[in-house]
Motif scaffolding. Sequence first.
Motif, PDB file in Angstrom:
ATOM      1  N   ASN A 101      -8.543   7.801  -4.159  1.00 45.71           N
ATOM      2  CA  ASN A 101      -8.436   6.709  -3.292  1.00 45.71           C
ATOM      3  C   ASN A 101      -7.531   5.553  -4.530  1.00 45.71           C
ATOM      4  O   ASN A 101      -8.008   5.110  -5.447  1.00 45.71           O
ATOM      5  CB  ASN A 101      -9.690   5.922  -3.057  1.00 45.71           C
ATOM      6  N   GLU A 102      -6.275   5.272  -3.878  1.00 45.82           N
ATOM      7  CA  GLU A 102      -5.261   4.521  -4.699  1.00 45.82           C
ATOM      8  C   GLU A 102      -5.747   3.139  -4.680  1.00 45.82           C
ATOM      9  O   GLU A 102      -5.543   2.235  -5.815  1.00 45.82           O
ATOM     10  CB  GLU A 102      -3.916   4.490  -4.004  1.00 45.82           C
ATOM     11  N   ALA A 103      -6.744   2.625  -3.842  1.00 42.10           N
ATOM     12  CA  ALA A 103      -7.267   1.215  -3.844  1.00 42.10           C
ATOM     13  C   ALA A 103      -8.471   1.122  -4.906  1.00 42.10           C
ATOM     14  O   ALA A 103      -8.916  -0.004  -4.935  1.00 42.10           O
ATOM     15  CB  ALA A 103      -7.554   0.883  -2.681  1.00 42.10           C
ATOM     16  N   ALA A 104      -8.842   2.160  -5.463  1.00 44.63           N
ATOM     17  CA  ALA A 104     -10.255   2.116  -6.418  1.00 44.63           C
ATOM     18  C   ALA A 104      -9.704   1.489  -7.862  1.00 44.63           C
ATOM     19  O   ALA A 104      -9.464   2.158  -8.831  1.00 44.63           O
ATOM     20  CB  ALA A 104     -10.589   3.444  -6.479  1.00 44.63           C
ATOM     21  N   VAL A 105      -9.483   0.121  -7.828  1.00 48.40           N
ATOM     22  CA  VAL A 105      -9.114  -0.828  -8.965  1.00 48.40           C
ATOM     23  C   VAL A 105     -10.271  -1.530  -9.210  1.00 48.40           C
ATOM     24  O   VAL A 105     -10.491  -2.515  -8.435  1.00 48.40           O
ATOM     25  CB  VAL A 105      -7.924  -1.292  -8.564  1.00 48.40           C
ATOM     26  N   CYS A 106     -10.576  -1.648 -10.408  1.00 45.31           N
ATOM     27  CA  CYS A 106     -11.613  -2.680 -10.912  1.00 45.31           C
ATOM     28  C   CYS A 106     -10.882  -4.143 -11.230  1.00 45.31           C
ATOM     29  O   CYS A 106     -10.311  -3.905 -12.517  1.00 45.31           O
ATOM     30  CB  CYS A 106     -12.466  -1.962 -11.970  1.00 45.31           C
ATOM     31  N   GLY A 107     -10.689  -4.921 -10.623  1.00 42.23           N
ATOM     32  CA  GLY A 107     -10.309  -6.213 -10.990  1.00 42.23           C
ATOM     33  C   GLY A 107     -10.893  -6.787 -12.240  1.00 42.23           C
ATOM     34  O   GLY A 107     -10.102  -7.664 -12.870  1.00 42.23           O
ATOM     35  N   TYR A 108     -11.993  -6.571 -12.398  1.00 42.04           N
ATOM     36  CA  TYR A 108     -12.743  -7.064 -13.783  1.00 42.04           C
ATOM     37  C   TYR A 108     -11.911  -6.329 -14.931  1.00 42.04           C
ATOM     38  O   TYR A 108     -11.745  -7.028 -16.041  1.00 42.04           O
ATOM     39  CB  TYR A 108     -14.401  -6.771 -13.785  1.00 42.04           C
ATOM     40  N   MET A 109     -11.882  -4.957 -14.923  1.00 38.46           N
ATOM     41  CA  MET A 109     -11.242  -4.235 -15.882  1.00 38.46           C
ATOM     42  C   MET A 109      -9.763  -4.912 -16.131  1.00 38.46           C
ATOM     43  O   MET A 109      -9.246  -4.945 -17.295  1.00 38.46           O
ATOM     44  CB  MET A 109     -11.293  -2.912 -15.683  1.00 38.46           C
ATOM     45  N   LYS A 110      -9.122  -5.211 -15.207  1.00 39.56           N
ATOM     46  CA  LYS A 110      -7.804  -5.559 -15.014  1.00 39.56           C
ATOM     47  C   LYS A 110      -7.427  -7.049 -15.463  1.00 39.56           C
ATOM     48  O   LYS A 110      -6.381  -7.378 -15.650  1.00 39.56           O
ATOM     49  CB  LYS A 110      -6.912  -5.091 -13.645  1.00 39.56           C
TER      50      LYS A 110
END
Length: 329
Positions: free
Chosen positions: A278-287
């Motif tokens: 899932n391309e949307a599995a992005v952790c905003g905290y990590m980023k």
Amino acid sequence: MAVALPVADPVAAMQRELRALAEERDAVILAHNYQVPEVQDVADFVGDSLGLSRQAADTAAGTIVFCGVHFMAETASILSPQKTVLLPDLGAGCSLADSITAQELRVWKAEHPGAVVVMYVNTTAEVKAETDYCCTSSNAVKVVEHIWREHGDDTEILFGPDMFLGAYVERVTGRRMTVWMGECHVHAGIRPSDIADVREAYPGAEFLVHPECGCSTSVMEYVAAGDVDAGGVHMLSTGGMLAHARRSDADTFVVATETGMLHPLRAEHPGKRFVAANEAAVCGYMKMITLPKVLAALRDGGDAYTVRVDPELAERARLPIERMVAIAP
Ligand code: 13P
Ligand code: SF4
């Protein structure tokens, strides 16, 4: 004719400055596998939660710049209280760590007298201080099996805060625990339908699935039903995914975890194909951790970047981490 001047690469310049500063300040830079590529590329060590905890405990450097989220930097400080631990953005939290508070855990324990508490490292220092054993995604099964072996088969285990990891451990061990209903919003968002879609698009691919994922239970069910070949499914921590890709002969892998993981996999295996479930599995905290922030943390230090854990709390929180490391060194 005008001569084209070389365009300075600001990322490379910042990385050079950071490396020079790290040397000058006796600092080690640790980065989680979900960090943005330019941060991973400048780090001394890139790894999973357990690997980074070990690096934090073993490093001879006086300062640790932790490129990850708050609970990870806190764990580094608990393990190395004499060192300065810098987090380039103190606001980098974790929805999973937020899903249980120390007070909630105390109430849960009071409702289950005599139970042994196992908590994922994705928890605050206050929660760890109320915990008997910590675990990570790479050693959760080992830790739980150790408890039943050492404390007796009838021991009730309170496992938290991740319900998907809990369900995975129950499935592997074939035994029930009492599981907290917490989740990571990024991994919970990787749904069974995502797996169904990529299975169709990449028949024959191997599946590398983080046990925090919302799809982990359904992937195990596909295996049980014979829809997916059991040999092609691997439930792994982020570090375990890298180790598996080194061993495997497959040329295509579906990766079910935060998409930052694609960078170290692709960098190490340029000839293989890694596809996000899932391309949307992005952790905003990590980023939230960016190269300019890492540079500022190391250059300026101080309260704006330093993670501190009260010494008495750190002592209590260290015990479950040390028990975990003794079981899965
Ligand atoms: P690991 O790197 O230990 O697999 O953990 C993943 C995670 O969700 C950290 O936030
Ligand atoms: Fe927390 Fe999930 Fe982000 Fe990992 S991916 S840091 S568990 S919110």
